[in-house]
Write a protein that holds these residues in place. Sequence first.
Motif, PDB file in Angstrom:
ATOM      1  N   THR A   1     -38.205  14.832  32.919  1.00  8.03           N
ATOM      2  CA  THR A   1     -39.810  15.125  33.363  1.00  8.03           C
ATOM      3  C   THR A   1     -40.257  16.423  34.090  1.00  8.03           C
ATOM      4  O   THR A   1     -41.387  16.927  33.345  1.00  8.03           O
ATOM      5  CB  THR A   1     -40.606  13.231  33.704  1.00  8.03           C
ATOM      6  OG1 THR A   1     -40.497  12.513  33.254  1.00  8.03           O
ATOM      7  CG2 THR A   1     -41.856  13.644  34.134  1.00  8.03           C
TER       8      THR A   1
ATOM      9  N   VAL B   1     -45.668  12.215  37.773  1.00 11.68           N
ATOM     10  CA  VAL B   1     -44.961  11.088  37.225  1.00 11.68           C
ATOM     11  C   VAL B   1     -43.401  11.264  37.496  1.00 11.68           C
ATOM     12  O   VAL B   1     -43.036  10.198  37.842  1.00 11.68           O
ATOM     13  CB  VAL B   1     -44.931  11.209  35.859  1.00 11.68           C
ATOM     14  CG1 VAL B   1     -43.598  10.157  34.328  1.00 11.68           C
ATOM     15  CG2 VAL B   1     -45.716  10.462  34.749  1.00 11.68           C
TER      16      VAL B   1
ATOM     17  N   TYR C   1     -49.776  16.088  35.887  1.00 10.99           N
ATOM     18  CA  TYR C   1     -49.941  14.548  35.712  1.00 10.99           C
ATOM     19  C   TYR C   1     -48.080  13.743  35.523  1.00 10.99           C
ATOM     20  O   TYR C   1     -47.709  13.651  36.246  1.00 10.99           O
ATOM     21  CB  TYR C   1     -50.090  13.980  34.654  1.00 10.99           C
ATOM     22  CG  TYR C   1     -51.730  13.748  34.827  1.00 10.99           C
ATOM     23  CD1 TYR C   1     -52.560  13.145  35.933  1.00 10.99           C
ATOM     24  CD2 TYR C   1     -53.293  14.836  33.659  1.00 10.99           C
ATOM     25  CE1 TYR C   1     -54.355  13.556  36.580  1.00 10.99           C
ATOM     26  CE2 TYR C   1     -54.390  15.073  34.882  1.00 10.99           C
ATOM     27  CZ  TYR C   1     -55.027  14.445  35.658  1.00 10.99           C
ATOM     28  OH  TYR C   1     -55.606  14.230  35.619  1.00 10.99           O
TER      29      TYR C   1
ATOM     30  N   HIS D   1     -49.354   8.692  34.125  1.00 10.60           N
ATOM     31  CA  HIS D   1     -49.419   8.495  32.587  1.00 10.60           C
ATOM     32  C   HIS D   1     -50.203   8.065  31.733  1.00 10.60           C
ATOM     33  O   HIS D   1     -50.264   9.116  31.017  1.00 10.60           O
ATOM     34  CB  HIS D   1     -48.148   7.349  32.505  1.00 10.60           C
ATOM     35  CG  HIS D   1     -47.525   7.144  31.153  1.00 10.60           C
ATOM     36  ND1 HIS D   1     -47.150   8.473  30.574  1.00 10.60           N
ATOM     37  CD2 HIS D   1     -48.040   5.884  30.845  1.00 10.60           C
ATOM     38  CE1 HIS D   1     -46.473   8.139  29.569  1.00 10.60           C
ATOM     39  NE2 HIS D   1     -47.203   6.403  29.511  1.00 10.60           N
TER      40      HIS D   1
ATOM     41  N   VAL E   1     -40.087   8.765  30.255  1.00 14.79           N
ATOM     42  CA  VAL E   1     -40.799   8.095  30.194  1.00 14.79           C
ATOM     43  C   VAL E   1     -40.407   7.528  30.158  1.00 14.79           C
ATOM     44  O   VAL E   1     -40.568   5.831  30.919  1.00 14.79           O
ATOM     45  CB  VAL E   1     -42.107   8.160  30.105  1.00 14.79           C
ATOM     46  CG1 VAL E   1     -43.311   7.100  29.956  1.00 14.79           C
ATOM     47  CG2 VAL E   1     -43.184   8.955  30.960  1.00 14.79           C
TER      48      VAL E   1
ATOM     49  N   TYR F   1     -47.269   4.675  39.080  1.00 16.46           N
ATOM     50  CA  TYR F   1     -46.815   5.225  37.599  1.00 16.46           C
ATOM     51  C   TYR F   1     -48.207   5.446  36.574  1.00 16.46           C
ATOM     52  O   TYR F   1     -48.363   5.806  35.937  1.00 16.46           O
ATOM     53  CB  TYR F   1     -45.659   4.844  37.424  1.00 16.46           C
ATOM     54  CG  TYR F   1     -45.595   4.859  35.618  1.00 16.46           C
ATOM     55  CD1 TYR F   1     -44.627   5.734  35.539  1.00 16.46           C
ATOM     56  CD2 TYR F   1     -45.286   3.966  34.588  1.00 16.46           C
ATOM     57  CE1 TYR F   1     -44.609   6.350  33.809  1.00 16.46           C
ATOM     58  CE2 TYR F   1     -45.586   4.271  32.910  1.00 16.46           C
ATOM     59  CZ  TYR F   1     -44.605   5.322  32.916  1.00 16.46           C
ATOM     60  OH  TYR F   1     -44.970   6.051  31.495  1.00 16.46           O
TER      61      TYR F   1
END
Length: 405
Positions: free
Chosen positions: A382, A294, A290, A320, A235, A316
Motif C-alpha cells: 500500500t 492506510v 489516503y 479507505h 487492503v 482504517y
Amino acid sequence: MKTPLLITSALLLALLATIGAALPYPILAPLFAAGASNGLNTFLGLPAKLLFGLALTINPLGLLIGSALLGPMSDRYGRRPVLLVSAIGSAIGHAVTAAALVLENYPLFIIARLGTGLLEGSGSVARALLADRLDGELRRKALSWLNGAFYMGWLAGPLLAGATLQFGITTPFWVAVAALLLVAGLVAATLPPEAPRDVSASWWQVARDRHALNLLRDPDLRSLFIVTLAYTSGVTAFYEFYPLWLVEVPGYGPQGIAWTTAAMCAVMTATTVAAGRPFNGEPLLHARRYAMVVAALIATLAAGNAAVGLACIVLYGIPHACYNAIVPNYCAERFGGVHGQGAVMGLISTTFCLANILMALAGAVLTLIDTRLILLLGAGLTAWSSWRMQGLQRSMAARVERVLP
C-alpha cells in the motif's frame, strides 16, 4: 427510470448483495483456527491455516473470473439480465455452502465458494448503472453513496452472522440466500427490460473478446491497474487476515470478530457522507495521501498490541472510504466513455479479486510463520502504491498534453 429511483435501486442492490457476501467472514477464521477439529480443518491432514488460506483464495478466484466477465456482458446484454442471473446463482451457491458445512465436506465447500464467487460480481454492474446515466458532481456523489451501501453491507453482514450463529452455523448462509433472492426480486421489479446491444454475438464470444482484462491494452489503464493492484493487495491482506489476528491476539471468537468488523464498517459508511464532496486538485494526488494513511494503520496493526490493533482496524475505515470515493469516479470519467462503463467497473472489481487471490496465497504461507508478516507485506504494498501514484499522475498528464493540439 427516474434518477432518485435509479440511485435508490443501485444502493439497495449493493447493500443486499454485500450482506450475502459478508456473512461468512466472521465464521471462517474460528472454524479453521480456533483449535476444535472438524472435517473441514483436518482435510487430508493438511495444516488448518493452509486450508483456511485456500478457503479464502477460492472465492476471490471465482470473483476474479466473474468480475472480468459480468461487467462487459452487461454492456452487451443489459444490466437487468446479468444482475438477475448473478443474484439467483449466488443464492444457490450459499445454499450449497450450508450443505457442505453440515456434511463437513471440504471439497464441496470449496466448489460452492468458487461457484458463489463466479456470480458475486454484481458490484461492477451496479456501478455501471450509475456511471451510465449520471455525470458530473451527481455521479461522484452517487458512486460515493454506492460505496457507503457496500460498506453498510459489510457492517450488516457480520452483525447478522453474529446474531444468527446461535441458531446454527449454517443459519447465516440461509440468511444470505434470502438476501440475494430479495436482490433478484428488486431487479425484476425496478429495472426495465433492455434489448441486447449486439444480438449477433454469443455469450462465449463476449466472454472471450470483451472481458475486462482487454482494457489493459490501454497504457494509462495498464499503469493505473498496477498501482491500484498494489493498493488493493495491501487492503485485502488486511481484510482477509485481521480476523485471524483477532483470534490469535485478543482471542476473539465469531461474535467478537463480527462486532469489530461492524465498528469498522460503520466508520466507513459514515465517512462516505463527506467523501463524495467536490475537491480541488488532481484526484490521484488526493488518493495517494489516503493510501499512505492506510499503509500506516496496517503496519501499526501488525506491530501493536490488542488495544492499538483494535483502534487501527476501526480507524482504517476513514482513509479507505475516502480513497474509494475518488478512484472509481476518476476511472468512470477518464475511461468509461471510451471502453464502456461496465468493462471499466469490471476491471476495478477484477483488480480487487486478483489482489484477494494473491494475498490469500501469500498469507497461507506467511501465517504458518507469523500472521503479522502478511500484514506487514500488505502495508508495504500500500505504501508503494501511494509513492507511485504521483509519478503516474505526471506521466498521464504529460501524455494528454502530447495528444492535445
